[in-house]
Design an enzyme around this catalytic site. Structure first.
Site, mmCIF file in Angstrom:
data_model
loop_
_atom_site.group_PDB
_atom_site.id
_atom_site.type_symbol
_atom_site.label_atom_id
_atom_site.label_comp_id
_atom_site.label_asym_id
_atom_site.label_seq_id
_atom_site.Cartn_x
_atom_site.Cartn_y
_atom_site.Cartn_z
ATOM 1 N N HIS A 143 -11.200 -28.665 -17.760
ATOM 2 C CA HIS A 143 -11.759 -29.970 -17.420
ATOM 3 C C HIS A 143 -11.912 -30.890 -18.631
ATOM 4 O O HIS A 143 -12.337 -32.028 -18.472
ATOM 5 C CB HIS A 143 -13.134 -29.760 -16.749
ATOM 6 C CG HIS A 143 -13.139 -28.592 -15.801
ATOM 7 N ND1 HIS A 143 -12.366 -28.570 -14.664
ATOM 8 C CD2 HIS A 143 -13.777 -27.378 -15.838
ATOM 9 C CE1 HIS A 143 -12.550 -27.403 -14.032
ATOM 10 N NE2 HIS A 143 -13.395 -26.665 -14.729
ATOM 11 N N ARG A 173 -16.720 -26.940 -5.956
ATOM 12 C CA ARG A 173 -17.870 -26.789 -6.863
ATOM 13 C C ARG A 173 -18.307 -28.161 -7.396
ATOM 14 O O ARG A 173 -18.018 -29.174 -6.791
ATOM 15 C CB ARG A 173 -17.491 -25.809 -7.974
ATOM 16 C CG ARG A 173 -17.120 -24.422 -7.412
ATOM 17 C CD ARG A 173 -16.817 -23.421 -8.499
ATOM 18 N NE ARG A 173 -17.964 -23.207 -9.359
ATOM 19 C CZ ARG A 173 -17.897 -22.607 -10.553
ATOM 20 N NH1 ARG A 173 -16.723 -22.147 -10.979
ATOM 21 N NH2 ARG A 173 -18.975 -22.451 -11.282
ATOM 22 N N TYR A 230 -17.625 -15.483 -9.561
ATOM 23 C CA TYR A 230 -16.400 -14.995 -10.202
ATOM 24 C C TYR A 230 -15.991 -13.578 -9.808
ATOM 25 O O TYR A 230 -14.942 -13.102 -10.244
ATOM 26 C CB TYR A 230 -16.552 -15.097 -11.731
ATOM 27 C CG TYR A 230 -16.767 -16.523 -12.192
ATOM 28 C CD1 TYR A 230 -15.784 -17.491 -11.983
ATOM 29 C CD2 TYR A 230 -17.954 -16.920 -12.810
ATOM 30 C CE1 TYR A 230 -15.977 -18.804 -12.372
ATOM 31 C CE2 TYR A 230 -18.157 -18.235 -13.218
ATOM 32 C CZ TYR A 230 -17.165 -19.173 -12.992
ATOM 33 O OH TYR A 230 -17.357 -20.478 -13.382
ATOM 34 N N ALA A 280 -13.406 -23.346 -18.797
ATOM 35 C CA ALA A 280 -14.056 -24.660 -18.947
ATOM 36 C C ALA A 280 -13.127 -25.694 -19.601
ATOM 37 O O ALA A 280 -13.266 -26.899 -19.352
ATOM 38 C CB ALA A 280 -15.339 -24.510 -19.747
ATOM 39 N N ARG A 305 -20.801 -11.965 -15.410
ATOM 40 C CA ARG A 305 -21.030 -13.413 -15.351
ATOM 41 C C ARG A 305 -20.988 -13.913 -13.912
ATOM 42 O O ARG A 305 -19.943 -13.877 -13.264
ATOM 43 C CB ARG A 305 -19.927 -14.104 -16.148
ATOM 44 C CG ARG A 305 -19.999 -15.596 -16.140
ATOM 45 C CD ARG A 305 -18.736 -16.206 -16.721
ATOM 46 N NE ARG A 305 -18.819 -17.651 -16.680
ATOM 47 C CZ ARG A 305 -17.780 -18.449 -16.782
ATOM 48 N NH1 ARG A 305 -16.565 -17.957 -16.949
ATOM 49 N NH2 ARG A 305 -17.941 -19.745 -16.721
ATOM 50 N N GLU A 311 -1.261 -22.330 -13.605
ATOM 51 C CA GLU A 311 -2.710 -22.421 -13.855
ATOM 52 C C GLU A 311 -3.447 -21.664 -12.751
ATOM 53 O O GLU A 311 -3.146 -21.858 -11.569
ATOM 54 C CB GLU A 311 -3.114 -23.901 -13.839
ATOM 55 C CG GLU A 311 -4.603 -24.126 -14.000
ATOM 56 C CD GLU A 311 -4.989 -25.602 -13.787
ATOM 57 O OE1 GLU A 311 -4.095 -26.467 -13.717
ATOM 58 O OE2 GLU A 311 -6.193 -25.857 -13.656
ATOM 59 N N PRO A 369 -12.366 -19.566 -22.384
ATOM 60 C CA PRO A 369 -13.732 -19.216 -22.805
ATOM 61 C C PRO A 369 -14.593 -18.594 -21.714
ATOM 62 O O PRO A 369 -14.484 -18.961 -20.544
ATOM 63 C CB PRO A 369 -14.325 -20.561 -23.252
ATOM 64 C CG PRO A 369 -13.451 -21.599 -22.653
ATOM 65 C CD PRO A 369 -12.088 -20.991 -22.524
ATOM 66 N N ASN A 370 -15.390 -17.650 -22.133
ATOM 67 C CA ASN A 370 -16.381 -16.949 -21.296
ATOM 68 C C ASN A 370 -15.776 -15.975 -20.288
ATOM 69 O O ASN A 370 -16.504 -15.304 -19.558
ATOM 70 C CB ASN A 370 -17.301 -17.950 -20.564
ATOM 71 C CG ASN A 370 -18.099 -18.782 -21.539
ATOM 72 O OD1 ASN A 370 -18.716 -18.234 -22.441
ATOM 73 N ND2 ASN A 370 -18.064 -20.096 -21.396
ATOM 74 N N ARG A 374 -15.788 -30.237 -12.121
ATOM 75 C CA ARG A 374 -14.737 -29.204 -12.078
ATOM 76 C C ARG A 374 -13.547 -29.627 -11.212
ATOM 77 O O ARG A 374 -12.550 -28.915 -11.107
ATOM 78 C CB ARG A 374 -15.298 -27.889 -11.528
ATOM 79 C CG ARG A 374 -16.329 -27.258 -12.429
ATOM 80 C CD ARG A 374 -16.762 -25.894 -11.910
ATOM 81 N NE ARG A 374 -18.089 -25.557 -12.384
ATOM 82 C CZ ARG A 374 -18.350 -24.968 -13.555
ATOM 83 N NH1 ARG A 374 -17.382 -24.618 -14.356
ATOM 84 N NH2 ARG A 374 -19.594 -24.713 -13.903
ATOM 85 N N ASN A 430 -5.651 -19.175 -17.340
ATOM 86 C CA ASN A 430 -6.922 -19.622 -16.786
ATOM 87 C C ASN A 430 -7.652 -20.297 -17.949
ATOM 88 O O ASN A 430 -8.264 -19.627 -18.773
ATOM 89 C CB ASN A 430 -7.749 -18.458 -16.245
ATOM 90 C CG ASN A 430 -9.055 -18.950 -15.607
ATOM 91 O OD1 ASN A 430 -9.431 -20.118 -15.768
ATOM 92 N ND2 ASN A 430 -9.742 -18.076 -14.888
ATOM 93 N N ASP A 441 -1.647 -30.872 -24.091
ATOM 94 C CA ASP A 441 -0.542 -31.316 -24.942
ATOM 95 C C ASP A 441 0.266 -30.133 -25.473
ATOM 96 O O ASP A 441 1.483 -30.219 -25.609
ATOM 97 C CB ASP A 441 -1.075 -32.147 -26.120
ATOM 98 C CG ASP A 441 -1.468 -33.560 -25.687
ATOM 99 O OD1 ASP A 441 -1.207 -33.937 -24.523
ATOM 100 O OD2 ASP A 441 -2.046 -34.285 -26.519
ATOM 101 N N HIS A 448 -7.413 -20.080 -11.312
ATOM 102 C CA HIS A 448 -8.876 -20.016 -11.383
ATOM 103 C C HIS A 448 -9.364 -19.015 -10.360
ATOM 104 O O HIS A 448 -8.850 -18.983 -9.230
ATOM 105 C CB HIS A 448 -9.502 -21.380 -11.074
ATOM 106 C CG HIS A 448 -9.052 -22.433 -12.027
ATOM 107 N ND1 HIS A 448 -9.583 -22.559 -13.279
ATOM 108 C CD2 HIS A 448 -8.074 -23.371 -11.924
ATOM 109 C CE1 HIS A 448 -8.966 -23.548 -13.906
ATOM 110 N NE2 HIS A 448 -8.043 -24.052 -13.106
ATOM 111 N N LEU A 449 -10.365 -18.256 -10.742
ATOM 112 C CA LEU A 449 -10.956 -17.295 -9.807
ATOM 113 C C LEU A 449 -11.654 -18.039 -8.667
ATOM 114 O O LEU A 449 -11.501 -17.693 -7.492
ATOM 115 C CB LEU A 449 -11.972 -16.421 -10.550
ATOM 116 C CG LEU A 449 -11.377 -15.501 -11.626
ATOM 117 C CD1 LEU A 449 -12.406 -15.198 -12.695
ATOM 118 C CD2 LEU A 449 -10.852 -14.230 -10.997
ATOM 119 N N SER A 450 -12.435 -19.061 -9.034
ATOM 120 C CA SER A 450 -13.209 -19.798 -8.022
ATOM 121 C C SER A 450 -12.412 -20.997 -7.531
ATOM 122 O O SER A 450 -11.430 -21.414 -8.170
ATOM 123 C CB SER A 450 -14.535 -20.262 -8.631
ATOM 124 O OG SER A 450 -14.298 -21.190 -9.685
#
Ligand code: DQA
Length: 158
Positions: free
Chosen positions: A80, A107, A23, A77, A18, A98, A10-11, A111, A74, A87, A100-102
């Site tokens: 978390h 943070r 990011y 949100a 953003r 997995e 999402p996002n 997170r 990725n 599952d 993540h950009l950040s």
């Protein structure tokens, strides 16, 4: 040719606009373009999927089982919060990387927990677009084990 499925949570469709200080400035389209280029060079097939909806991501992971060799995700949100995505990955039994950009560990504390990490082969975070490119390389090594780095053991000189 092995196929890798890239899932953006999402996002992530908002990337570029953003919070660029967190990011970066790349749009999702640009990230996918760079991934495509790497895939072409490595002779693998790559497909992309972005969704803001947990159930859609669960469905796509379930369907990937028979046609993909690995998943690069990725979860954004949902990293978390989502037992359902965790599952689905566990049930699919596909190797999963997995990304993540950040740096999620630098943070907010909420997170710092990834529900996905325990079912992933590994996690790469904090390197912006390079997290994705390193993640794809890791996924390729998982599906082509012969390509794993062969480190020569150093012989002791007599
Ligand atoms: C993110 C980190 C998550 O905590 C956040 O919710 C995102 C993006 C990252 O790529 O840095 O949406 O997954």
């Amino acid at each position: 040719m092995p196929k890798v499925l890239v899932i953006h949570g999402p996002n992530l469709g908002l990337l570029g606009r953003r919070q660029p200080e967190i990011y970066g400035n790349f749009t999702l389209h640009e990230i996918n373009k760079h991934l495509k280029k790497l895939a072409r060079k490595e002779k693998i097939e790559i497909k992309f999927f972005q969704s803001n909806h947990e159930g859609e991501i669960v469905d796509v992971i379930g369907e990937a089982k028979d046609s993909f060799a690995a998943v690069l995700i990725n979860p954004a949100a949902y990293t978390h919060t989502s037992v359902a995505i965790r599952d689905a990955i566990g049930a699919a039994g596909l190797p999963c990387v997995e990304v993540h950009l950040s740096n999620i560990y630098a943070r907010e504390t909420f997170r710092h927990t990834s529900l996905i990490a325990p079912v992933a082969a590994g996690q790469i975070c904090g390197f912006g677009i390079d997290s994705y490119l390193l993640g794809l390389q890791a996924a390729i090594r998982l599906v082509r084990p012969k390509r794993r780095l062969k480190l020569k053991s150093r012989r002791r000189s007599k």
